[in-house]
Design a protein around this motif. Structure first.
Motif, PDB file in Angstrom:
ATOM      1  N   VAL A 127      -4.892   8.896   1.914  1.00 36.97           N
ATOM      2  CA  VAL A 127      -4.784   8.436   3.296  1.00 36.97           C
ATOM      3  C   VAL A 127      -4.305   6.996   3.216  1.00 36.97           C
ATOM      4  O   VAL A 127      -5.009   6.128   2.690  1.00 36.97           O
ATOM      5  CB  VAL A 127      -6.151   8.505   4.019  1.00 36.97           C
ATOM      6  N   ASP A 128      -3.085   6.772   3.705  1.00 33.63           N
ATOM      7  CA  ASP A 128      -2.511   5.424   3.649  1.00 33.63           C
ATOM      8  C   ASP A 128      -2.679   4.770   5.017  1.00 33.63           C
ATOM      9  O   ASP A 128      -2.312   5.340   6.041  1.00 33.63           O
ATOM     10  CB  ASP A 128      -1.019   5.515   3.279  1.00 33.63           C
ATOM     11  N   VAL A 129      -3.266   3.579   5.029  1.00 30.15           N
ATOM     12  CA  VAL A 129      -3.586   2.945   6.313  1.00 30.15           C
ATOM     13  C   VAL A 129      -2.679   1.749   6.577  1.00 30.15           C
ATOM     14  O   VAL A 129      -2.138   1.149   5.641  1.00 30.15           O
ATOM     15  CB  VAL A 129      -5.075   2.493   6.356  1.00 30.15           C
ATOM     16  N   PRO A 130      -2.519   1.390   7.858  1.00 34.46           N
ATOM     17  CA  PRO A 130      -1.722   0.202   8.167  1.00 34.46           C
ATOM     18  C   PRO A 130      -2.515  -1.079   7.898  1.00 34.46           C
ATOM     19  O   PRO A 130      -3.726  -1.114   8.100  1.00 34.46           O
ATOM     20  CB  PRO A 130      -1.433   0.351   9.663  1.00 34.46           C
ATOM     21  N   ALA A 140       4.601   7.910   2.778  1.00 34.01           N
ATOM     22  CA  ALA A 140       3.594   8.207   3.803  1.00 34.01           C
ATOM     23  C   ALA A 140       3.954   7.598   5.159  1.00 34.01           C
ATOM     24  O   ALA A 140       3.307   7.894   6.160  1.00 34.01           O
ATOM     25  CB  ALA A 140       2.220   7.704   3.350  1.00 34.01           C
ATOM     26  N   ASP A 141       4.949   6.744   5.188  1.00 35.27           N
ATOM     27  CA  ASP A 141       5.425   6.237   6.484  1.00 35.27           C
ATOM     28  C   ASP A 141       6.322   7.301   7.088  1.00 35.27           C
ATOM     29  O   ASP A 141       7.486   7.446   6.711  1.00 35.27           O
ATOM     30  CB  ASP A 141       6.199   4.914   6.300  1.00 35.27           C
ATOM     31  N   ARG A 142       5.770   8.057   8.049  1.00 38.43           N
ATOM     32  CA  ARG A 142       6.519   9.221   8.540  1.00 38.43           C
ATOM     33  C   ARG A 142       7.203   8.959   9.871  1.00 38.43           C
ATOM     34  O   ARG A 142       8.080   9.688  10.281  1.00 38.43           O
ATOM     35  CB  ARG A 142       5.579  10.433   8.634  1.00 38.43           C
ATOM     36  N   ILE A 197       6.973  -1.387   8.349  1.00 45.11           N
ATOM     37  CA  ILE A 197       5.514  -1.538   8.290  1.00 45.11           C
ATOM     38  C   ILE A 197       4.865  -0.206   8.639  1.00 45.11           C
ATOM     39  O   ILE A 197       5.480   0.635   9.281  1.00 45.11           O
ATOM     40  CB  ILE A 197       4.982  -2.617   9.264  1.00 45.11           C
ATOM     41  N   THR A 198       3.636  -0.063   8.203  1.00 46.38           N
ATOM     42  CA  THR A 198       2.898   1.141   8.574  1.00 46.38           C
ATOM     43  C   THR A 198       2.209   0.884   9.913  1.00 46.38           C
ATOM     44  O   THR A 198       1.623  -0.194  10.116  1.00 46.38           O
ATOM     45  CB  THR A 198       1.858   1.474   7.494  1.00 46.38           C
ATOM     46  N   ILE A 199       2.311   1.864  10.824  1.00 47.03           N
ATOM     47  CA  ILE A 199       1.683   1.730  12.135  1.00 47.03           C
ATOM     48  C   ILE A 199       0.485   2.667  12.233  1.00 47.03           C
ATOM     49  O   ILE A 199      -0.609   2.274  12.618  1.00 47.03           O
ATOM     50  CB  ILE A 199       2.708   2.042  13.251  1.00 47.03           C
ATOM     51  N   LYS A 219       0.834  -1.220   0.000  1.00 47.67           N
ATOM     52  CA  LYS A 219       0.000   0.000   0.000  1.00 47.67           C
ATOM     53  C   LYS A 219       0.861   1.259   0.000  1.00 47.67           C
ATOM     54  O   LYS A 219       0.672   2.173  -0.818  1.00 47.67           O
ATOM     55  CB  LYS A 219      -0.932   0.008   1.232  1.00 47.67           C
ATOM     56  N   THR A 220       1.801   1.297   0.955  1.00 46.63           N
ATOM     57  CA  THR A 220       2.626   2.497   1.084  1.00 46.63           C
ATOM     58  C   THR A 220       3.513   2.672  -0.152  1.00 46.63           C
ATOM     59  O   THR A 220       3.688   3.794  -0.653  1.00 46.63           O
ATOM     60  CB  THR A 220       3.465   2.410   2.374  1.00 46.63           C
ATOM     61  N   ALA A 221       4.026   1.563  -0.654  1.00 51.60           N
ATOM     62  CA  ALA A 221       4.869   1.634  -1.859  1.00 51.60           C
ATOM     63  C   ALA A 221       4.052   2.159  -3.040  1.00 51.60           C
ATOM     64  O   ALA A 221       4.559   2.929  -3.865  1.00 51.60           O
ATOM     65  CB  ALA A 221       5.438   0.245  -2.180  1.00 51.60           C
TER      66      ALA A 221
HETATM   67 MG   LIG Z   1       2.134   0.667   4.602  1.00 48.72          MG
END
Ligand SMILES: [Mg+2]
Ligand SMILES: Nc1nc2c(ncn2[C@@H]2O[C@H](COP(=O)(O)OP(=O)(O)OP(=O)(O)O)[C@@H](O)[C@H]2O)c(=O)[nH]1
Length: 632
Positions: free
Chosen positions: A63-66, A28-30, A39-41, A16-18
């Protein structure tokens, strides 16, 4: 320029984030931890512009979600405001548990548009990709993401393959996304709060409706605090205003970062009321492991907010997996929710998504009906019908415009437009600030008429009922009552004289002999002083019959011309006033008086003295002390 919010969804590590980075150039992983663990948290945000199908510019906020199952609650805080979803499925893994859970959440939230993206297409051969595509197609059949309504696009964020197809599909999808209403009352659910050196408090969120301007005052719900918007940023650029459908950052004065948190909502000041009770329509997922019992505690997620809630089923004892029904949700603290808002329910333990639904009514008054029929109308989504029901259920009390705004979330203009036809047709009436159902005004008029008629029947010798007493008896608001009386007068159904209301031709119509008798009775007592005659003797001397005479006595007693101090004894008001004066004068000489002294002072016999003294005790003019009385 059309602004829409694109959200990601899907299992952990599916890319997703990629994908967001490949589309926007923004990682978006800040958080440091996210970068370290890969991983996205928490929620991540990005933005880009895209050429629309007709060459217009589309502004896309992401909006990128975990995907991690432990962070579904963070996913829920982000998914609330999205217009278009990218359901991400990795081609090398196909459908996984959070693919399902996220997709169920999207459906419960009523997301209507999206694209399914098969990521990591570079990692599988064409045959595998086809198999996964078929699996996914099967999984989506009959849902809002079913093909060909919503395409399935294979991409590789690594090689860039398929990204142009995806952008085209997004432009096409954006065309079908209805514009959010920038004229509506603004609501910004806060998803992040932080400080920027030199600026102070900043909050961000997806503006789900309305417009927010620089320098505007807003109210923070449920805090109730007022803040001022010092600056607005949209997609990283300073702006004078943000409109519905935009990712929005606001620089605020009047609240610090400690005061604010995710889950709070900014809205126009003094317009809405936060509530702890709401009536909802809810659906229990077929995957829920148990039926819903009459009182169940759950996690309740709406917008960026999360709380616990107790659910009380309405109209059924139990709700089985896969069923839809009505319930009242009781929250431990107030929250700003409006009809039409969606929510998600998660079980206490294990914490899994079990259902969700639609907020129908947030008016906490327990006196208003909340039966299935009422709720079904609210659930039907017809705004005019819902407004009319809101007015109807308050009967002749009516609904004020500000109540209707707070209850419906609609603007004054939208409400007036919605109801204008019914007003013209006379089905609704407006009295001052109140909206009323015309039938209820008629019913009130009828009730007023009946109440007056009953009054006349019970009080034949009274000229009419006092206005205020009548208003209390029919339980009407002042303005509505006044209008009803005005209408009844115009229809010649009532008469109003000074403060009294009566039916035409009713009231006291004393015949000559009755008026004469009234005068005689009063004179008999006023001239006697304290040495009063027996009532029956006075009545026996009149020309009228006993029943009518008795009514006149009642009238005199009500007018307080005569005062009854015991069953036998009636005195004229002036005689008792004179007695009080005598006692007051005596007090300067002696503060006590006994029966003998009382008899001397007044000249009455013991037969009158005792009841008179007892009357004076009751009136707190004297107090009995042993055989004597103290003058107070
Ligand atoms: Mg992600
Ligand atoms: N080969 C290949 N690798 C990819 C692709 N997309 C993502 N990856 C890799 O897959 C891993 C996970 O990607 P993310 O984008 O972090 O996955 P995610 O869905 O955001 O994961 P969570 O946010 O934790 O749910 C990373 O190592 C990416 O580099 C792709 O299209 N091709």
């Amino acid at each position: 320029m059309k602004s829409i919010i694109v959200g990601t969804a899907g299992h952990i590590d599916h890319g997703k984030t990629a994908l967001v980075k490949a589309l926007t150039g923004i990682d978006a992983d800040r958080l440091e931890e996210e970068k370290r663990r890969g991983i996205t948290i928490d929620l991540g945000f990005a933005h880009t512009e895209l050429a629309g199908v007709n060459g217009e510019v589309l502004q896309l906020g992401f909006v990128d979600v975990p995907g991690h199952e432990r962070f579904v609650r963070n996913m829920l805080a982000g998914v609330g405001g999205i217009d278009l979803v990218l359901l991400v499925v990795a081609a090398d893994e196909s459908i996984k548990p959070q693919t399902r859970e996220h997709f169920e959440i999207l459906q419960l939230l009523g997301v209507e548009r999206g694209i399914t993206v098969l990521t990591k297409s570079d990692m599988v051969d064409a045959e595998t990709l086809d198999v996964v595509r078929l699996e996914v197609e099967e999984f989506l059949r009959g849902t809002f993401l079913e093909t060909p309504r919503s395409p399935i696009v294979a991409v590789s964020s690594l090689t860039g393959a398929g990204l142009d197809d995806l952008k085209r599909a997004m432009a096409e999808g954006a065309k079908h996304v209805p514009l959010r209403d920038s004229q509506a009352l603004a609501r910004l659910p806060i998803d992040r709060v932080f400080t920027i050196k030199g600026f102070g408090t900043v909050v961000t969120g997806t503006l789900i409706s309305g417009t927010i301007h620089r320098e505007e005052e807003l109210e923070v719900f449920p805090l109730g605090r007022r803040v001022r918007v010092r600056g607005v940023q949209v997609h990283g650029h300073t702006a004078d205003q943000a409109v519905a459908g935009q990712r929005t950052a606001l620089n605020l004065t009047g609240a610090s970062t400690e005061d604010l948190s995710r889950g709070m909502i900014l809205a126009p000041p003094g317009t809405f009321t936060a509530t702890r009770r709401l009536d909802v329509q809810l659906r229990l997922l077929p995957s829920a492991s148990q039926p819903l019992k009459p009182r169940t505690r759950v996690h309740f997620h709406s917008h960026t907010m999360e709380t616990v809630a107790e659910l009380r089923l309405i109209g059924s004892a139990q709700m089985n997996p896969g069923e839809t029904g009505f319930a009242r949700a009781l929250l431990p603290g107030p929250a700003l929710l409006l009809p039409g808002d969606r929510f998600i329910l998660r079980q206490f333990s294990p914490v899994i998504t079990i259902g969700g639904g639609l907020v129908l009514d947030t008016v906490p008054s327990p006196r208003l009906p909340r039966d299935g029929d009422t709720l079904a109308v609210f659930a039907g989504g017809n705004q005019e019908k819902s407004l009319r029901l809101r007015i109807l259920r308050r009967s002749h009390r009516g609904s004020s415009l500000s109540e209707l705004i707070a209850e419906s979330g609609m603007t004054k203009a939208a409400i007036e437009t919605s109801l204008s036809a019914r007003l013209r047709q006379g089905e609704l009436v407006r009295i001052g600030d109140l909206w009323l159902n015309a039938g209820h005004l008629d019913a009130l008029k009828l009730k007023i008429g009946n109440t007056i008629a009953q009054f006349h029947k019970n009080n034949p010798l009274e000229p009419g009922i006092a206005k205020e007493r009548l208003r209390e008896q029919v339980k009407a608001e002042q303005a509505v009552f006044d209008r009803s009386l005005q209408l009844l007068r115009a229809e010649n159904k009532v008469e109003v004289a000074a403060d009294l209301v009566r039916l035409p031709g009713q009231g006291v119509v004393m015949k000559d002999e009755e008026a004469e008798s009234k005068k005689k009775i009063e004179e008999a007592f006023s001239s006697a002083g304290l040495k009063v005659p027996a009532l029956h003797e006075v009545l026996a001397g009149l020309k009228i019959d006993r029943v009518r005479a008795q009514k006149i006595v009642t009238l005199l007693l009500r007018e307080k011309a005569l005062i009854k101090i015991s069953d036998e004894l009636v005195f004229h008001r002036t005689a008792l006033e004179e007695l009080r004066r005598q006692l007051a004068a005596r007090k300067s000489k002696s503060s006590t008086i006994d029966v003998a002294a009382f008899k001397d002072m007044t000249g009455v016999t013991r037969k009158y003295a005792i009841p008179l003294l007892e009357y004076l005790d009751r009136e707190r003019v004297t107090r009995r002390v042993g055989d004597s009385r103290q003058i107070l």
